[in-house]
Design an enzyme around this catalytic site. Sequence first.
Site, mmCIF file in Angstrom:
data_model
loop_
_atom_site.group_PDB
_atom_site.id
_atom_site.type_symbol
_atom_site.label_atom_id
_atom_site.label_comp_id
_atom_site.label_asym_id
_atom_site.label_seq_id
_atom_site.Cartn_x
_atom_site.Cartn_y
_atom_site.Cartn_z
ATOM 1 N N HIS A 182 0.865 -1.184 0.000
ATOM 2 C CA HIS A 182 0.000 0.000 0.000
ATOM 3 C C HIS A 182 0.897 1.229 0.000
ATOM 4 O O HIS A 182 1.680 1.442 0.929
ATOM 5 C CB HIS A 182 -0.920 0.000 1.216
ATOM 6 C CG HIS A 182 -2.017 -1.016 1.137
ATOM 7 N ND1 HIS A 182 -2.536 -1.642 2.248
ATOM 8 C CD2 HIS A 182 -2.691 -1.520 0.069
ATOM 9 C CE1 HIS A 182 -3.491 -2.485 1.865
ATOM 10 N NE2 HIS A 182 -3.599 -2.435 0.545
ATOM 11 N N GLU A 185 1.736 3.831 3.006
ATOM 12 C CA GLU A 185 2.190 3.324 4.297
ATOM 13 C C GLU A 185 3.710 3.402 4.377
ATOM 14 O O GLU A 185 4.412 2.395 4.464
ATOM 15 C CB GLU A 185 1.653 1.908 4.500
ATOM 16 C CG GLU A 185 0.130 1.873 4.535
ATOM 17 C CD GLU A 185 -0.468 0.478 4.507
ATOM 18 O OE1 GLU A 185 0.294 -0.513 4.572
ATOM 19 O OE2 GLU A 185 -1.711 0.355 4.418
ATOM 20 N N HIS A 306 2.557 -3.667 7.088
ATOM 21 C CA HIS A 306 1.647 -2.571 6.755
ATOM 22 C C HIS A 306 1.652 -1.541 7.880
ATOM 23 O O HIS A 306 2.328 -1.691 8.890
ATOM 24 C CB HIS A 306 0.218 -3.110 6.584
ATOM 25 C CG HIS A 306 0.039 -4.028 5.418
ATOM 26 N ND1 HIS A 306 -0.525 -3.631 4.232
ATOM 27 C CD2 HIS A 306 0.357 -5.337 5.265
ATOM 28 C CE1 HIS A 306 -0.556 -4.648 3.390
ATOM 29 N NE2 HIS A 306 -0.021 -5.695 3.992
ATOM 30 N N GLU A 381 0.795 -4.736 11.372
ATOM 31 C CA GLU A 381 0.327 -3.351 11.222
ATOM 32 C C GLU A 381 1.116 -2.504 12.211
ATOM 33 O O GLU A 381 0.919 -2.603 13.429
ATOM 34 C CB GLU A 381 -1.177 -3.238 11.498
ATOM 35 C CG GLU A 381 -2.059 -4.015 10.535
ATOM 36 C CD GLU A 381 -2.328 -3.281 9.230
ATOM 37 O OE1 GLU A 381 -1.803 -2.161 9.076
ATOM 38 O OE2 GLU A 381 -3.060 -3.819 8.387
#
Length: 443
Positions: A182, A185, A306, A381
Site C-alpha cells: 500500500h 504506508e 503494513h 500493522e
Amino acid sequence: MPVTLFIKKFLFLIPLIALVLCEKTRFDNYVLYKVLVENDQHYRILVDLKNNNFKYDIWNDHISLGRYVDIMSSPEDKAELEKLFQKYELKYEIANENIQEVIDKENAIIKTYTRSNIRSMEWNAYYTLDHIYGWLDDVAAAYPNVASIVIAGKSYEGRDIKGLKISHGPGRRVIFIESGIHAREWISMTSACYVINELLISNNTQAHAAAQDYDWYIFPVTNPDGYVYSHEQNRLWRKSRRPIGNNFGVDLNRNWNSNWLVVGASTNPQSLTYAGPGPFSEPETRALSNFIRSIGDKIDLYLSVHSFGQYLLVPFGNSTGAYANYYDAVNIGRRAMGALAVRYGTLYQTGNIAEVLYLATGGSDEWVKEHVRVPLVYCVELRDRGLNGFLLPEDEILPNNQEYMDGVLELIYQAERFGYMNSGSRIHISMFILLITFFISFL
C-alpha cells in the site's frame, strides 16, 4: 510506422501525459475525524460510507465495534459528513484540522541518500524509491559474499520489484518480508530497510546471528508505481497505478487468489479496496506470487508489513475459525509482541484478522498460508493507533523500527522454541530477556 501500432503507443502514453499535466494533490484544510463505532447501526453506516461514498477517505482497513474509525474529508464535504454523524448519534472528534500542514512537515524529513555510503542512510527519515533502490544496490555491493539483489518482476509502469537476499551459505531455511504493497504506508518501507541494516550493517549481535542462521528475502517496496506516485503527486495514494477505465489502480492486497472478493473488498474501481477484475490480474501480484512460489518450500516465516493500528495478525480473514496451526502462531506472536513492548511500552494486539478486526480476504498473507503452506505467516500493522495514521512523524520512525526489529527477533526465538524454523542455532537468548536485563542494569 503502421497506424495501429502508433495508436497503441499513443494510448499507452495517455496516463503519462495526464501525470505531467496534473498538479500535485494538496490537502489544505482537509479534516481528519476520529469516529467511535458504538453499535451495529454505526458499523453498518460506516461500512456503507467506506464502500459507496468515495468523497471521503476512511484510513482504516478495518472497521469494528468499540474502535475508532479515521475519516478524512475535504473542506467542501465536511458539513455533510458532520450532519451524518449527528443524525445517527456518532461520537466524533477532530484529530487534525489541516492535513496539508502535517504533509508539509513530513516533506522536511524526506532525505537524500548519498550513493556508495550505506551508513549515510538515516532511520528517522523517509526516502524515495530511487534512494531506497540505490541503497539496496550499494548494500549488495558492500557485502558481495552474503547479499545480492533479487528482482521479482516488473510493475505496470515497468519498474523493478526489487529486493535483497541475505545468505551465508546453502541449506538454510528462509525468512521472507514484503512491505509497501500500500503506497501511502511509508513507515513499512523504512522498517524493511531497517531490518536489512540490523542484519548486515549495525552492531546488533542478535540480528547478525539471525542473518547467519537463515536466508532472508526482503522486498521493501512491492508497489513501486504507487509509492512513486505518493511522493510525486498524491501523498495519500494507496493502490497501484494501472488505468481502469477512468480510474487508476487496484488494491494489491485484495488481488491475491485466496478467497478473492469473498469479503472486505470492492468491485468498484473508484474504491480504495478495489480487488481488480480478477485474482492476480495485476503484474505486481503475479510477479511476487510467482517468485514466492519458486522458493516456497524453503520459507518458514513470512511477514507482510503494513501500517497502521499496532496489530500482529494471522490468517485467515474470512472466518474466526482456528485454522491450521492457529494456536501456535498466536502464542508465538503474543510472546514476540511482549518483547516488542519492552523497549517503549508500545502495545500490539495479536489474533486472526477476522477476530481482531473484521472480515477481509484476498491478501498476500492468506495466499502464502493457503497455497504455499508456509508454517508461520503474519501481517504486521505498525505504529500508530490513529493519532498520526499514515503520516507518522519523525520522532516515531526510529522507535517504531527498533521495536519492530525486537519483535522480529523474538518471533524467531519463540518459533524455534515451538519447534519451527529448525535451521536456527545461534539465537539462544530471548530478546525479551535481553531487554529486561538491559533495563535492570540501569536501576
